[in-house]
Design an enzyme around this catalytic site. Structure first.
Site, PDB file in Angstrom:
ATOM      1  N   SER A 603       0.855  -1.187   0.000  1.00 18.70           N
ATOM      2  CA  SER A 603       0.000   0.000   0.000  1.00 18.70           C
ATOM      3  C   SER A 603       0.895   1.244   0.000  1.00 18.70           C
ATOM      4  CB  SER A 603      -0.968  -0.035   1.180  1.00 18.70           C
ATOM      5  OG  SER A 603      -1.984   0.929   1.031  1.00 18.70           O
ATOM      6  N   ASP A 677      -8.548  -5.017  -6.795  1.00 16.89           N
ATOM      7  CA  ASP A 677      -8.269  -4.052  -5.729  1.00 16.89           C
ATOM      8  C   ASP A 677      -9.163  -2.830  -5.954  1.00 16.89           C
ATOM      9  OD1 ASP A 677      -7.205  -2.193  -3.944  1.00 16.89           O
ATOM     10  OD2 ASP A 677      -5.142  -2.880  -4.234  1.00 16.89           O
ATOM     11  N   HIS A 709      -7.350  -5.213  -1.935  1.00 20.11           N
ATOM     12  CA  HIS A 709      -6.154  -4.473  -1.551  1.00 20.11           C
ATOM     13  C   HIS A 709      -5.164  -5.338  -0.781  1.00 20.11           C
ATOM     14  CE1 HIS A 709      -3.737  -0.996  -1.180  1.00 20.11           C
ATOM     15  NE2 HIS A 709      -3.906  -0.831   0.116  1.00 20.11           N
TER      16      HIS A 709
END
Length: 732
Positions: A603, A677, A709
């Site tokens: 991330s 995602d 994600h």
């Protein structure tokens, strides 16, 4: 035959057995295989729920494949079933459309949607709602529609429930079963009482989609109306089905239109909505980031911000007129992040958490918004406000006063005197206080110890060990000892760091280093707390001969908002400088091979890894999971809080871009992304891939179908970690 064994021989035998037990080396199967993995976390009860008497709590226990909710006497541990689950199961079986398995599952859950008195539950089955009074023989079906009912809650008096269906807000009177629509204009583009993707993710918290709030007297509901008509729809494609499935979500990118928001107040007996007067704000430049009620139910208190979040107004709206009074405005030298609602006291005053001076602290305000005093102060943070014992004048909270890498439980008088740390064991503590503030459950762990649960009194004295959660399997493995240390950045800022050396470390040898980062604003990775499977994977790499290194750059350090403000308007540059200062420290160590240093993150950590490999030559390899590669491609509320609007900060967006620097890639890069995602879209990796290809840069890529994600399918998680391990072993 009588055999005599001397004591020295016995001791030798025992010690050799202990040594053998600690010689085992970790494998990926031990950590990630869906069948063979070892439960290194243990099974502590982490979500105990206090009952109103303050003497008992609820705890779920599983036996013979059945989960039962138990009522536990806090001080003794004596437990009895909280309700007759067999009776509930029998009642459910009698309903049409319920199989035996449905009835068994619903009557043996670890948690329930209880009414405030804990005498009844609300069940959601096959997209319909059912009401069951504990101990009865009857389940009442409340809804029977093809549409799904979401975000269902009881009223504070337990006599009604509210829910959202197809964009509209409804209530049901439990005594009569009558359903009433409080709004009628809802659709997939006009949401009444339900949060959209960006409001949930960036303002109210992932997993919280409810956008309405009951008044304390149960007579009214305040709700947000979100108009999505101008918000861009983002397409996510599932390629696994033969006929691809297309998922479209309203997702505002940085600089693009946000949902338009209104705040309404409606009576539960029906009638028109009273809209709160928001004329002081430009509709396209407004976020409503928190909503609550005053205890007397006469005013709705809400927090209003501009989209760049450079201010926060705490407002109070009259429920009869909708007229708004601003109690005060929060500003800082960068952004203001919404944190919490006011915590009301009996005299109408309230406690408020603020980062205005660069550190999160508690402030005491009068009902009219005038500051009475700052309650806590210092270069440390209040992390969570547990509540107030007004009878004895104590505020209970968690904070980093003792250590920036471990939260402890504290109390302080309302006048700011007698600050006391209640938890003494080193490590990270999280507390759950009973309603009377006479006892608290302490959830504790440290970097080497999975979570344990204990009961303390309000003075911090141990009452009982609820679950020591001894994980004997950890004793079987040869693990490195984590070391916490501090590293000075070039300007003197003290960065927190953690190192794990190989368990058979030899200071005369040279070791490669695999480092991990997240780096995002106010999101520390160095914590004296149990790290779960990722920690065990790092231990496995240490056993393979790698030094593990985690060093929090200042903006991620959690050392007050003042440390994070340094990144305002320009992601990447200062974060990388700090990470490189950490690497410079490593290079000064005689046992570090400075030519073999790797970096990985997910991330924001994926962004930071890809940024580092395109803006630095310090890293031999990088693994970037689900990276943002250009901040034009991420959502508006998060990005604009830290980077401002793209049109107001074009240079900051340009300098922070990985895509624009793709031709400068140094080292070996592994990109990883989930194909569906819906947070950091695959578009980020695709655009980076395209630029790398055009620049003639080689890299590796792995996509995970049906993964969002984070990769969560256990089979894919094992594949992911095997691939990452192989990439490190082959290239570092």
């Amino acid at each position: 035959m009588n055999k005599r064994v001397t004591l020295p021989f016995i001791l030798l035998f025992i010690l050799s057995g202990v040594g053998a037990a600690q010689e085992r080396l970790l494998t990926l199967d031990d950590i990630y295989d869906p069948v063979k993995r070892i439960n290194f976390n243990g099974s502590p009860p982490l979500n105990l729920m206090w009952l109103s008497d303050g003497e008992h709590y609820l705890q779920s226990k599983t036996s013979d494949g059945r989960t039962q909710l138990m009522k536990v006497e806090a001080t003794t541990g004596a437990a009895v079933p909280f309700f007759d689950s067999a009776r509930m199961e029998a009642a459910l079986r009698r309903l049409p459309g319920f199989s035996e398995e449905d009835a068994r599952r619903l009557s043996n859950q670890a948690s329930y949607n209880f009414n405030p008195a804990r005498t009844a539950v609300l069940l959601n089955h096959a997209n319909d709602l059912f009401y069951y009074e504990l101990g009865s023989d009857r389940v009442v079906r409340l809804t029977s529609t093809p549409e799904e009912e979401t975000d269902a809650t009881f009223s504070p008096d337990g006599r009604s429930i509210a829910f959202v269906r197809a964009g509209n807000l409804y209530v049901i009177d439990l005594a009569t079963g009558r359903e009433r629509a409080l709004t009628s204009d809802g659709s997939d583009e006009l949401l009444n009482g339900r949060l959209d993707w960006v409001y949930e993710e960036e303002l109210y918290g992932r997993g919280n989609t409810r956008g309405y709030w009951w008044s304390p007297d149960s007579k009214r509901i305040a709700y947000l109306q979100l108009n999505e008509k101008s918000v861009h729809r983002f397409a996510v494609v599932d390629h696994v089905p033969r006929l691809q499935e297309l998922e479209q979500t309203h997702y505002p990118l940085a600089g693009d239109p946000n949902p338009l928001v209104r705040l309404g107040i409606v009576s539960i007996v029906g009638g028109p909505t009273r809209w709160v007067d928001l004329e002081a704000y430009v509709p396209t430049d407004l976020l409503i980031s928190r909503v609550a009620w005053t205890p007397d139910a006469k005013r709705v208190v809400f927090q209003a911000q501009n989209r760049e979040q450079t201010f926060l107004d705490l407002n109070a709206a009259d429920v009869e007129t909708g007229r708004v009074t601003t109690l005060f405005r929060e500003t800082t030298r960068a952004w203001v992040e919404a944190v919490d609602n006011p915590h009301w006291l009996r005299d109408g005053s309230f406690l408020w958490r603020s980062e205005r001076n660069g550190w999160m602290h508690l402030y005491h305000y009068a009902p009219d918004g005038k500051l009475i005093r700052q309650v806590t102060n210092g270069e440390w943070e209040v992390r969570d406000l547990y509540g107030v014992d007004e009878t004895n004048g104590w505020i209970y909270f968690s904070a980093t006063e003792h250590s920036p890498i471990a939260e402890h439980v504290y109390r302080i008088k309302l006048d700011g005197s007698q600050l006391t740390r209640l938890t003494q064991i080193e490590g990270t503590h999280r507390a759950s206080f009973n309603p009377q503030f006479t006892r608290f459950i302490d959830y504790w762990s440290d970097v080497r110890t999975p979570p344990q649960v204990r009961l303390f009194d309000a003075e911090g004295r141990l009452v009982r060990v609820i679950d020591e959660n001894r994980v004997e399997a950890l004793r079987q493995f040869k693990l490195g000892t984590p070391e916490f240390l501090q590293v000075k950045a070039r300007d003197g800022f003290i960065m927190e760091a953690m190192m794990i050396k190989p368990p058979d470390f030899d200071p005369t040898k040279k070791y490669p280093v695999m480092s991990y980062t997240y780096s995002g604003p106010h999101a520390p990775s160095v914590r004296n707390a149990w790290g779960g499977p990722t920690y065990m994977w790092h231990q496995m790499l240490a056993q393979r001969g790698y030094i593990i290194w985690i060093c929090d750059n200042r903006t991620a350090s959690g050392k007050g908002a003042q440390s994070a403000w340094a990144a305002y308007g320009n992601f990447g540059e200062l974060e990388l400088r700090d990470l490189e200062d950490g690497i410079a420290y490593l290079r000064s160590l005689p046992y570090v091979d400075a030519s073999r240093i790797g970096l990985w993150g997910w991330s924001f950590g994926g962004y930071m890894t890809s940024y580092a490999l395109t803006h630095s030559q310090s890293f031999r390899l990088g693994i970037a999971g689900a990276p943002v590669t250009d901040w034009h491609l991420y959502d508006s509320i998060y990005t604009e809080r830290y980077m401002r609007l793209p049109q107001n900060n074009p240079e900051g967006y340009r300098r922070s871009s990985v895509i624009r620097a793709a031709s400068n890639l140094h080292g070996k890069l592994l990109l990883i992304h989930g194909t569906i995602d819906d947070n950091v879209h695959l578009q980020n990796s695709i655009q980076l891939i395209y630029e790398l290809q055009k620049a003639g840069k080689q890299f590796q890529l792995m996509l995970y179908p049906k993964s969002r994600h984070g990769v969560s399918d256990p089979l894919l998680v094992k594949h992911l970690r095997q691939m990452m391990t192989d990439f490190i072993l082959n290239n570092l």
